[in-house]
Design an enzyme around this catalytic site. Structure first.
Site, PDB file in Angstrom:
ATOM      1  N   CYS A 199      -5.383  -9.511   3.126  1.00 51.29           N
ATOM      2  CA  CYS A 199      -6.536  -8.694   3.542  1.00 51.29           C
ATOM      3  C   CYS A 199      -7.753  -9.493   3.974  1.00 51.29           C
ATOM      4  CB  CYS A 199      -6.903  -7.734   2.420  1.00 51.29           C
ATOM      5  SG  CYS A 199      -5.637  -6.489   2.157  1.00 51.29           S
TER       6      CYS A 199
ATOM      7  N   PHE B 122     -16.364 -11.850  -8.842  1.00 49.15           N
ATOM      8  CA  PHE B 122     -16.185 -12.577  -7.576  1.00 49.15           C
ATOM      9  C   PHE B 122     -17.123 -13.773  -7.450  1.00 49.15           C
ATOM     10  CE2 PHE B 122     -13.209 -10.855  -4.375  1.00 49.15           C
ATOM     11  CZ  PHE B 122     -12.519 -10.050  -5.262  1.00 49.15           C
TER      12      PHE B 122
ATOM     13  N   ARG C 147       0.781 -14.528   1.801  1.00 45.65           N
ATOM     14  CA  ARG C 147       0.125 -14.488   3.112  1.00 45.65           C
ATOM     15  C   ARG C 147      -1.244 -15.176   3.025  1.00 45.65           C
ATOM     16  NH1 ARG C 147       1.418  -8.194   4.527  1.00 45.65           N
ATOM     17  NH2 ARG C 147       1.183  -8.004   2.281  1.00 45.65           N
TER      18      ARG C 147
ATOM     19  N   GLU D 112      -3.757  -6.159  -4.983  1.00 48.90           N
ATOM     20  CA  GLU D 112      -2.415  -6.558  -5.408  1.00 48.90           C
ATOM     21  C   GLU D 112      -2.528  -7.175  -6.790  1.00 48.90           C
ATOM     22  OE1 GLU D 112      -0.446  -8.983  -2.433  1.00 48.90           O
ATOM     23  OE2 GLU D 112      -0.941  -7.510  -0.907  1.00 48.90           O
TER      24      GLU D 112
ATOM     25  N   LYS E 227      14.897  -2.110   2.705  1.00 46.06           N
ATOM     26  CA  LYS E 227      13.792  -1.720   1.823  1.00 46.06           C
ATOM     27  C   LYS E 227      14.044  -0.316   1.269  1.00 46.06           C
ATOM     28  CE  LYS E 227       9.749  -4.343   3.181  1.00 46.06           C
ATOM     29  NZ  LYS E 227       8.309  -4.355   3.368  1.00 46.06           N
TER      30      LYS E 227
ATOM     31  N   VAL F 228       0.825  -1.205   0.000  1.00 53.35           N
ATOM     32  CA  VAL F 228       0.000   0.000   0.000  1.00 53.35           C
ATOM     33  C   VAL F 228       0.865   1.263   0.000  1.00 53.35           C
ATOM     34  CG1 VAL F 228      -1.626   1.352   1.399  1.00 53.35           C
ATOM     35  CG2 VAL F 228      -2.021  -1.079   1.008  1.00 53.35           C
TER      36      VAL F 228
END
Ligand code: NAD
Length: 447
Positions: A274, A263, A342, A166, A40, A16
Site C-alpha cells: 500500500c 508510527f 511486496r 495486514e 485460489k 482485502v
C-alpha cells in the site's frame, strides 16, 4: 449470528477481498468470493486460505462449513445472485508510479456484462485504492457501456475505502476506526450503509461523495507514510548528531496529543502493498494535474534510501569489502505477521548484498515461499533462524517478528562466526546484547 437479506459479491480474493468476505459472512451476509485464479477459489472452497493472515484459517473454515461463504470463478453467477459487489482487485504501480487500472477495468467489464442480465437493483462498490476520479472516469463508463444501463438510475455506485492492516486485518475490519462511504446517490449510500449496521455503535460512519472518499484513503496513507519517513529522518539526524537513541526522542515527541505515539518507530523504512504504491500513485496523479507534491516526493526518497543504511552500518563495522562475507537475514516480509513481501525493505538489502558479492542465508516464519520466487537460488533459505545464523559473519534483522525478539546474545555468540547484529527495527534490547559482548548496531542508536 444475524441472518441478513442482502447478498454480497467480493471481486478479487486477496488480502482485502477475502478478509472482508469472511468478515461480512461472519456478520450473517451470504458472500460469494470471485477470483480469476481457479487455484485460489479451490483453496477457499476447501477452507485453505491462499494467503497468511492471523485468524483467517479458523474464520474461513467456519464460513465455508456453514455455507455462508463460497468461492467461484463465475462473476456473472455471483452478480446475478447478489445485491452489492465490492471490487477488491489489485491497483499496482506502473513503472512511472502511476496507478495501473488494468485489473479495475477488467473487473468493471465482468460486472458490467453481468449487470446487463440483471433485473434487480444492484450497487457496485469499489474497495480497491483508486486515485480520485477513477470511479467516475474508469469504472462507471465501463459499467454503463457493458450493461447498456445508466448509473444512478438503473444501478448504484459507491466507493468504500478499506483501512485494514495486514497482520491485523480481521480485527481491523470488524472494529474499524471509521467507515467511509462515498456514493453517487442516496440509494447507493443506504444500500452500502446497511451492510455496516453491525459495526460498534461508536464507530463514525462518514457519508461523502465519490472523490472525497477516494482521496481520504490516499490522504490517510500519505500521512502515515510521511510519519514514518519523518521519524526516520529524525533518526538519521540523531545518528549524525550523536543523540543516544531515537526511540527516547520519539517517546518525547509522541506524548504530544497532536502527534500521538503511533508510527514513530524508526527503522528500515516502509514497504508492503500500500504505502509505496499509493504515495507514488497520488504523486503521479497530482503531477498530471499540474501540482507537484514536494513533501510526498521526499517521503518516497527518504524511504528508498532507508534500507541502505543497514548496509552502511555493516560496512562501518566490517569494512567496505563485503564480497565473500556471509550474511544472515532475519525477516523478509515487509512487516511481522504477514507473508507479504511486496516492496519489502529486505529486497533492497538483499539486492545490495548480492551486488557486493556477499552470500546470504535468510529466514522468515511466513514469507519464504514468496521470496524464493524472487531470488531463487541466489539466496539460501533456511528452516529456522538458528540455521540462518550458523557460521555467518553478520546478522541483519530486517523484520521484527516476535520470534526474533526472543533472540539471546548467546544464540548469536555460539552460532555465528562473529557475533555482529545489525538491527533494522529495535527487535532486541541493545544493552543486553552490548553487555554480552555482541557487536550490536541499530537504526537511530548512537554507536
Ligand atoms: P491482491 O493482489 O492480494 O488481490 C487481488 C485479487 O484480485 C487477486 O487474487 C487477483 O487474482 C484478483 N483479480 C484480479 N482481477 C480480477 C477480476 N476481474 N475478477 C476477479 N478477481 C480478480 O490485492 P490486495 O492486497 O487485496 O489489495 C486489493 C486492493 O485493496 C488494492 O487496491 C490495495 O491497494 C487495496 N488495499 C489493500 C490493503 C492491504 O493491506 N493489502 C489495505 C487496504 C486497501
Amino acid at each position: 449470528m444475524k441472518n441478513r437479506s442482502k447478498q454480497i459479491t467480493m471481486i478479487g480474493t486477496g488480502y482485502v477481498g477475502l478478509v472482508s468476505g469472511v468478515c461480512f459472512a461472519k456478520q450473517g451476509f451470504s458472500v460469494k468470493c470471485v477470483d480469476i485464479i481457479p487455484e485460489k477459489i479451490e483453496a477457499i472452497n476447501s477452507a485453505q486460505p491462499p494467503i497468511y493472515e492471523k485468524g483467517l484459517d479458523e474464520l474461513l473454515k467456519e464460513m465455508v462449513s456453514t455455507e455462508m461463504l463460497k468461492g467461484t470463478i463465475n462473476t456473472e453467477e455471483a452478480i446475478l445472485n447478489s445485491d452489492v459487489a465490492f471490487i477488491c482487485v489489485g491497483t499496482p504501480s506502473k513503472e512511472s508510479g502511476e496507478m495501473d487500472t488494468v485489473w479495475i477495468e477488467s473487473a468493471a467489464r465482468d460486472i458490467g456484462k453481468a449487470l446487463k442480465k440483471k433485473d434487480e437493483y444492484f450497487v457496485v462498490t469499489a474497495k480497491s485504492t483508486i486515485v480520485p476520479g477513477t470511479t467516475d472516469s474508469v469504472i462507471t463508463p465501463i459499467l454503463e457501456a457493458e450493461s447498456g444501463k445508466e448509473a444512478g438510475k438503473d444501478f448504484g455506485i459507491a466507493f468504500c475505502p478499506e483501512f485494514l492492516r495486514e497482520g491485523n486485518a480481521i480485527e481491523d475490519f470488524l472494529k474499524p476506526d471509521r467507515v467511509v462511504i462515498g456514493a453517487i446517490d442516496e440509494r447507493s449510500y443506504e444500500t452500502v450503509r446497511e451492510l455496516f449496521d453491525w459495526v460498534p455503535k461508536e464507530t463514525p460512519i462518514l457519508k461523502t461523495d465519490l472523490r472525497t472518499a477516494e482521496m481520504i484513503k490516499y490522504g490517510a496513507n500519505s500521512f502515515l507514510a510521511t510519519k514514518i519517513s519523518f521519524i526516520n529522518t529524525i533518526s538519521n539526524m540523531c545518528e549524525a548528531l550523536g543523540v543516544k537513541d531515537v526511540y527516547d526522542v520519539a517517546e518525547g515527541i509522541g506524548l504530544d496529543f497532536r502527534i500521538s505515539p503511533y508510527f514513530l518507530r524508526a527503522g528500515a523504512g516502509f514497504g508492503g502493498s500500500c504505502f509505496p504504491k499509493d504515495v507514488k500513485a497520488i504523486i503521479a496523479a497530482a503531477k498530471k494535474a499540474n501540482y507537484d507534491p514536494l513533501l510526498l516526493n521526499s517521503v518516497i526518497e527518504v524511504n528508498k534510501r532507508q534500507p541502505l543504511r543497514l548496509i552502511s552500518m555493516c560496512k562501518d563495522v566490517i569494512g567496505n569489502d563485503l564480497s565473500g562475507k556471509q550474511f544472515a537475514i532475519l525477516g523478509l516480509a515487509f512487516k511481522p505477521d504477514t507473508d507479504d513481501i511486496r516492496e519489502a525493505p529486505s529486497i533492497i538489502v538483499i539486492d545490495e548484498l548480492l551486488k557486493n558479492n556477499a552470500t546470504i542465508k535468510a529466514y522468515d516464519p511466513e514469507a519464504m515461499d514468496n521470496m524464493k520466487q524472487l531470488f531463487g537460488e541466489k539466496v539460501q533459505f533456511t528452516e529456522s533462524k538458528e540455521a540462518a545464523l550458523r557460521d555467518t559473519d553478520v546478522c541483519i534483522i530486517v523484520t521484527n517478528w516476535k520470534e526474533f525478539t526472543e533472540l539471546q546474545p548467546n544464540d548469536v555468540k555460539t552460532l555465528m562466526k562473529t557475533p555482529i547484529v545489525i538491527d533494522g527495527r529495535k527487535t532486541v534490547d541493545a544493552e543486553t546484547f552490548l553487555n554480552a559482548g555482541v557487536t550490536y548496531r541499530r537504526i537511530g542508536l548512537k554507536k
